[in-house]
Design a protein around this motif. Structure first.
Motif, PDB file in Angstrom:
ATOM      1  N   HIS A 183       0.678  -1.328   0.176  1.00 12.92           N
ATOM      2  CA  HIS A 183       0.134  -0.033  -0.057  1.00 12.92           C
ATOM      3  C   HIS A 183       0.772   1.440   0.003  1.00 12.92           C
ATOM      4  N   GLN A 184       2.247   0.987  -0.173  1.00 16.73           N
ATOM      5  CA  GLN A 184       3.057   2.402  -0.378  1.00 16.73           C
ATOM      6  C   GLN A 184       3.026   2.948  -1.743  1.00 16.73           C
ATOM      7  N   GLN A 185       3.375   4.081  -1.901  1.00 19.98           N
ATOM      8  CA  GLN A 185       3.623   4.845  -3.254  1.00 19.98           C
ATOM      9  C   GLN A 185       5.168   4.622  -3.655  1.00 19.98           C
ATOM     10  N   LEU A 186       5.234   4.065  -4.967  1.00 16.09           N
ATOM     11  CA  LEU A 186       6.777   3.986  -5.150  1.00 16.09           C
ATOM     12  C   LEU A 186       7.162   5.207  -5.951  1.00 16.09           C
ATOM     13  N   ILE A 187       8.299   5.930  -5.447  1.00 16.72           N
ATOM     14  CA  ILE A 187       8.635   7.329  -5.868  1.00 16.72           C
ATOM     15  C   ILE A 187      10.166   6.955  -6.419  1.00 16.72           C
ATOM     16  N   LEU A 188      10.419   7.117  -7.577  1.00 12.61           N
ATOM     17  CA  LEU A 188      11.759   7.187  -8.208  1.00 12.61           C
ATOM     18  C   LEU A 188      12.370   8.293  -8.413  1.00 12.61           C
ATOM     19  N   THR A 189      13.585   8.540  -8.358  1.00 12.10           N
ATOM     20  CA  THR A 189      14.315   9.591  -8.591  1.00 12.10           C
ATOM     21  C   THR A 189      15.850   9.154  -9.051  1.00 12.10           C
ATOM     22  N   GLY A 190      16.502  10.340  -9.677  1.00  8.86           N
ATOM     23  CA  GLY A 190      18.108  10.042  -9.870  1.00  8.86           C
ATOM     24  C   GLY A 190      18.130   9.622 -11.520  1.00  8.86           C
ATOM     25  N   GLY A 191      19.244   9.511 -11.907  1.00  9.93           N
ATOM     26  CA  GLY A 191      19.824   9.721 -13.375  1.00  9.93           C
ATOM     27  C   GLY A 191      18.997   8.146 -14.111  1.00  9.93           C
ATOM     28  N   ASP A 192      18.975   7.033 -13.165  1.00  6.45           N
ATOM     29  CA  ASP A 192      18.323   5.932 -13.943  1.00  6.45           C
ATOM     30  C   ASP A 192      16.709   5.611 -13.777  1.00  6.45           C
ATOM     31  N   ALA A 193      16.188   6.635 -13.080  1.00 10.84           N
ATOM     32  CA  ALA A 193      14.742   6.443 -12.736  1.00 10.84           C
ATOM     33  C   ALA A 193      13.945   6.034 -13.645  1.00 10.84           C
ATOM     34  N   THR A 194      14.204   6.437 -14.997  1.00 10.69           N
ATOM     35  CA  THR A 194      13.357   6.179 -15.968  1.00 10.69           C
ATOM     36  C   THR A 194      13.456   4.706 -16.534  1.00 10.69           C
ATOM     37  N   LEU A 195      14.751   4.348 -16.371  1.00  6.18           N
ATOM     38  CA  LEU A 195      14.950   2.947 -16.751  1.00  6.18           C
ATOM     39  C   LEU A 195      14.252   1.853 -15.881  1.00  6.18           C
ATOM     40  N   PHE A 196      14.350   2.270 -14.455  1.00  8.30           N
ATOM     41  CA  PHE A 196      13.728   1.166 -13.340  1.00  8.30           C
ATOM     42  C   PHE A 196      12.114   1.361 -13.677  1.00  8.30           C
ATOM     43  N   ALA A 197      11.594   2.659 -13.958  1.00  7.86           N
ATOM     44  CA  ALA A 197      10.222   2.728 -14.085  1.00  7.86           C
ATOM     45  C   ALA A 197       9.791   1.718 -14.991  1.00  7.86           C
ATOM     46  N   GLN A 198      10.358   1.747 -16.273  1.00  6.60           N
ATOM     47  CA  GLN A 198       9.971   0.473 -17.276  1.00  6.60           C
ATOM     48  C   GLN A 198       9.855  -0.814 -16.923  1.00  6.60           C
ATOM     49  N   HIS A 199      10.369  -1.086 -15.812  1.00 10.67           N
ATOM     50  CA  HIS A 199      10.491  -2.569 -15.353  1.00 10.67           C
ATOM     51  C   HIS A 199       9.581  -2.880 -14.107  1.00 10.67           C
ATOM     52  N   LEU A 200       9.300  -1.539 -13.516  1.00  9.27           N
ATOM     53  CA  LEU A 200       8.240  -1.390 -12.298  1.00  9.27           C
ATOM     54  C   LEU A 200       6.933  -1.117 -12.555  1.00  9.27           C
ATOM     55  N   PHE A 201       6.627  -0.948 -13.829  1.00 10.31           N
ATOM     56  CA  PHE A 201       5.281  -0.378 -14.304  1.00 10.31           C
ATOM     57  C   PHE A 201       3.987  -0.796 -13.418  1.00 10.31           C
ATOM     58  N   ASN A 202       4.046  -2.353 -12.949  1.00 10.85           N
ATOM     59  CA  ASN A 202       3.166  -3.072 -12.121  1.00 10.85           C
ATOM     60  C   ASN A 202       2.639  -1.987 -10.947  1.00 10.85           C
ATOM     61  N   PHE A 203       3.636  -1.308 -10.294  1.00  3.64           N
ATOM     62  CA  PHE A 203       3.584  -0.508  -8.981  1.00  3.64           C
ATOM     63  C   PHE A 203       3.404   1.013  -9.487  1.00  3.64           C
ATOM     64  N   ASN A 204       2.934   1.138 -10.498  1.00  7.27           N
ATOM     65  CA  ASN A 204       2.601   2.602 -11.044  1.00  7.27           C
ATOM     66  C   ASN A 204       3.567   3.671 -10.263  1.00  7.27           C
ATOM     67  N   PRO A 205       4.971   3.509 -10.573  1.00  6.94           N
ATOM     68  CA  PRO A 205       5.736   4.405 -10.082  1.00  6.94           C
ATOM     69  C   PRO A 205       5.863   6.013 -10.417  1.00  6.94           C
ATOM     70  N   THR A 206       6.139   6.692  -9.736  1.00  5.64           N
ATOM     71  CA  THR A 206       6.030   8.282 -10.034  1.00  5.64           C
ATOM     72  C   THR A 206       7.669   8.676 -10.102  1.00  5.64           C
ATOM     73  N   ILE A 207       7.971   9.267 -11.159  1.00  6.75           N
ATOM     74  CA  ILE A 207       9.194   9.723 -11.167  1.00  6.75           C
ATOM     75  C   ILE A 207       9.356  11.130 -10.864  1.00  6.75           C
ATOM     76  N   VAL A 208      10.165  11.512 -10.095  1.00  9.37           N
ATOM     77  CA  VAL A 208      10.186  13.017  -9.426  1.00  9.37           C
ATOM     78  C   VAL A 208      11.666  13.457  -9.697  1.00  9.37           C
ATOM     79  N   PRO A 209      11.968  14.099 -10.767  1.00 12.07           N
ATOM     80  CA  PRO A 209      13.116  14.787 -10.992  1.00 12.07           C
ATOM     81  C   PRO A 209      13.660  15.635  -9.758  1.00 12.07           C
ATOM     82  N   ASP A 210      14.767  16.083  -9.389  1.00 14.36           N
ATOM     83  CA  ASP A 210      15.126  16.834  -8.659  1.00 14.36           C
ATOM     84  C   ASP A 210      14.587  16.871  -7.392  1.00 14.36           C
TER      85      ASP A 210
END
Length: 243
Positions: free
Chosen positions: A202-229
């Protein structure tokens, strides 16, 4: 009002200049273990910007930070180094000794944490960091070597192998040694995040950093949010809560 925000890591220095909460300039460079010298070279430009306040996130030691502060004093404005505290803006640190927590992780959490909400914050940078926050309480986290550190460790004694830039894009079984290495490393890191998410679904997945987009592609089942900066947002929050 112009502010200068600095993120000083072990190898790289990033700065943002903001005016009325809008970023008007950004730079990221390797500092070659001498960030004060890099800043010294930027002083002429920074003086022209008429900076009124400086906020700094630095993972370096006290000696380096003192030299950085000495250099920036030439801008004649207040300088604040962010520090990890037991509690800040309602966020409670999960470490027994708060000073042992990396300031970058603390600021990333400070940027996103909200009451009654649960987060898994993944920093996809030099290390892959995972931090869990529930209702403004940091529960601790994990630190793993990133894609490139793991790759270098595996192939450092192998000569004559060219590493393709796209090697970390897919998770299918490799059909040669190089692909097996790259796909395996990516699979291991993606699986680590998946395991953490499955344990607390039940937690929200937040991705940040240079490789966030790459990891988001493989973690789409968890509906990740990419937050730059994300660190910049946390640094602003820290300054707002302590001044």
């Amino acid at each position: 009002m112009k502010n200068l925000w600095l993120d000083i890591g072990n190898t790289r220095l990033k700065y943002w200049i903001t005016e009325h909460d809008q970023t008007i300039d950004y730079l990221a460079e390797l500092h070659l273990q001498s960030p004060a010298d890099l800043l010294l070279g930027l002083l002429k430009y920074l003086k022209k910007q008429h900076i009124e306040h400086i906020g700094i996130s630095s993972v370096l030691d006290a000696q380096n930070n003192t030299q950085i502060a000495k250099t920036l004093q030439q801008l004649n404005c207040p300088i604040v180094f962010a520090q990890v505290e037991q509690e800040c803006a309602g966020l409670r640190c999960g470490y027994d000794v708060p000073s042992q927590l990396g300031i970058d992780r603390w600021l990333q959490m400070l940027a996103i944490a909200e009451p009654q909400k649960n987060y898994c914050i993944v920093g996809c940078g030099t290390a892959l960091t995972i931090d869990l926050v529930e209702n403004m309480q940091h529960l601790g986290g994990y630190i793993l070597p990133n894609l490139y550190l793991q790759r270098d460790a595996l192939i450092q004694n192998t000569k004559g192998i060219k590493i393709p830039d796209s090697a970390f894009q897919i998770l299918t079984p490799g059909e040669n040694t190089i692909d097996c290495v790259h796909h395996g490393i990516l699979l291991g890191l993606v699986s680590s995040v998946e395991k953490v998410m499955q344990h607390k679904p039940h937690q929200q997945l937040i991705l940040t950093g240079g490789d966030a987009t790459l990891f988001a592609q493989h973690l789409f089942n968890f509906n990740p949010t990419i937050v730059p900066d994300l660190l910049l947002k946390g640094l602003k929050s820290y300054i707002d809560s302590t001044t």
